[in-house]
Design an enzyme around this catalytic site. Structure first.
Site, PDB file in Angstrom:
ATOM      1  N   GLU A  99       0.826  -1.234   0.028  1.00  0.00           N
ATOM      2  CA  GLU A  99      -0.181  -0.054  -0.107  1.00  0.00           C
ATOM      3  C   GLU A  99       0.868   1.279  -0.029  1.00  0.00           C
ATOM      4  OE1 GLU A  99      -3.038  -1.852   3.135  1.00  0.00           O
ATOM      5  OE2 GLU A  99      -2.152  -0.048   3.435  1.00  0.00           O
ATOM      6  N   HIS A 155      -1.006   2.832   8.680  1.00  0.00           N
ATOM      7  CA  HIS A 155      -1.925   2.094   9.037  1.00  0.00           C
ATOM      8  C   HIS A 155      -1.248   0.986   9.226  1.00  0.00           C
ATOM      9  CE1 HIS A 155      -4.653  -0.551   5.885  1.00  0.00           C
ATOM     10  NE2 HIS A 155      -5.082  -0.745   7.409  1.00  0.00           N
TER      11      HIS A 155
END
EC number: 3.1.21.1
Length: 281
Positions: A99, A155
Site C-alpha cells: 500500500e 496503517h
C-alpha cells in the site's frame, strides 16, 4: 452607528477565524485504486469528502503506477487548476501485498517542506517494526498558530497493532532528532480497538501512557462504516504549539453516510472506515 460598527467588527473576526483555520483528516479508503476510481458514483463521493480538507492522509492506496491518484487529482482540480497537490509514498509492505500513504493538500493553505521514511530495521531479515513504515511529511502552515508541524502516518497491521502503535513513540523521537521539531501529528488507521488492542494492553503503549501525547479521538468513538463499533482510526498530537492550535471539540469521525444520506451498501462501497478529522486554528 456603534451597532453597525460592532457588527462589522464581529463579521471581520469570524472571517479571520475561518481564514486562519486548517482542517486535516486521515481516511482509510478501502482498496483505493483504479477499480474504485472507474466508478463515477464512488469517485464523486470520495472527491466530495476530500474537498472538506486542507490536508488529507489517504491509506490503503493500491495503485502501483499512480494512475488512480492522477485521476483523483484531476477530479479535485477540475474546477480550478492546482487546488490540490499530492505527496505519495512508494508502495510499502513486507510481501507482495503493498500500500501507499497518500497526502493530498491545498497549496494555498500549506506547503510541503520535507519528507522521509522512518528506518524501522531490516525488512529482509524480518526485524523491521512496521508492516508499512511511516512516510513522514513536514508542513508549513503560515495561517495557523503552529507554523510548522509534521504528520506521521500509520496503517498498522491488525495483528501487530500494539507493537506498531507503541513504536510510534520512537518515530516521534526520530522526527525530533532529524528536524528539531516538537509539533507532530500521528494519525491513521491504527486498528486501535476490538481484539487488536484490548483495554489491558494500553498500559504497554508508550504513545498512550506518556502525557506528552494527546489522543483526540476517544476509545468510545466509532470510526467504521460497518455494523461494528470500533475506534480503529486515531489522531494523536504532540508539541505545545500544535496542541494549543487544536480547535476544541473539532476532532471526530466524519460520518459521511449520515451526512449524505447514503445506503449501507453505497457507504461501505466507498469505504469501511470514516475519516477522522481535526481543525487547527
Amino acid at each position: 452607528m456603534r451597532s453597525e460598527m460592532l457588527t462589522a467588527l464581529l463579521t471581520l473576526a469570524v472571517l479571520l477565524q475561518v481564514a486562519g483555520s486548517l482542517k486535516i483528516a486521515a481516511f482509510n479508503i478501502r482498496s483505493f485504486g483504479e477499480t474504485k476510481m472507474s466508478n463515477a458514483t464512488l469517485t464523486s463521493y470520495i472527491v466530495r469528502i476530500l474537498q472538506r480538507y486542507d490536508i488529507a492522509l489517504i491509506q490503503e492506496v493500491r495503485d502501483s503506477h499512480l494512475t488512480a491518484v492522477g485521476k483523483l487529482l484531476d477530479k479535485l482540480n477540475e474546477k480550478a487548476a492546482d487546488t490540490y497537490r499530492f505527496v505519495a509514498s512508494e508502495p510499502l509492505g513486507r510481501r507482495t501485498y503493498k500500500e501507499r500513504y497518500l497526502f493530498v493538500y491545498r497549496p494555498d493553505q500549506v506547503s510541503v517542506l520535507d519528507s522521509y521514511y522512518y528506518d524501522d530495521g531490516c525488512e529482509p531479515c524480518g526485524t523491521d517494526t512496521f508492516s508499512r513504515e511511516p512516510a513522514v511529511v513536514r508542513f508549513s502552515s503560515p495561517s495557523t498558530k503552529v507554523r510548522e508541524f509534521a504528520i506521521v502516518p500509520l496503517h498498522s497491521a491488525p495483528e501487530d497493532a500494539v507493537a506498531e502503535i507503541d513504536a510510534l513513540y520512537d518515530v516521534y523521537l526520530d522526527v525530533q532528532k532529524k528536524w528539531g521539531l516538537q509539533d507532530v501529528m500521528l494519525m491513521g488507521d491504527f486498528n486501535a480497538d476490538y481484539s487488536y488492542v484490548t483495554s489491558s494492553q494500553w498500559s504497554s503503549i508508550r504513545l498512550r501512557t506518556n502525557p506528552a501525547f494527546k489522543w483526540l479521538i476517544p476509545d468510545t468513538a466509532d470510526t467504521t462504516a460497518t455494523s461494528t463499533n470500533c475506534a480503529y482510526d486515531r489522531i494523536v498530537v504532540a508539541g505545545p504549539l500544535l496542541q494549543d492550535a487544536v480547535v476544541p471539540n473539532s476532532a471526530a469521525p466524519f460520518n459521511f453516510q449520515a451526512a449524505y444520506g447514503l445506503s449501507n451498501q453505497l457507504a461501505q462501497a466507498i469505504s469501511d472506515h470514516y475519516p477522522v478529522e481535526v481543525t487547527l486554528a
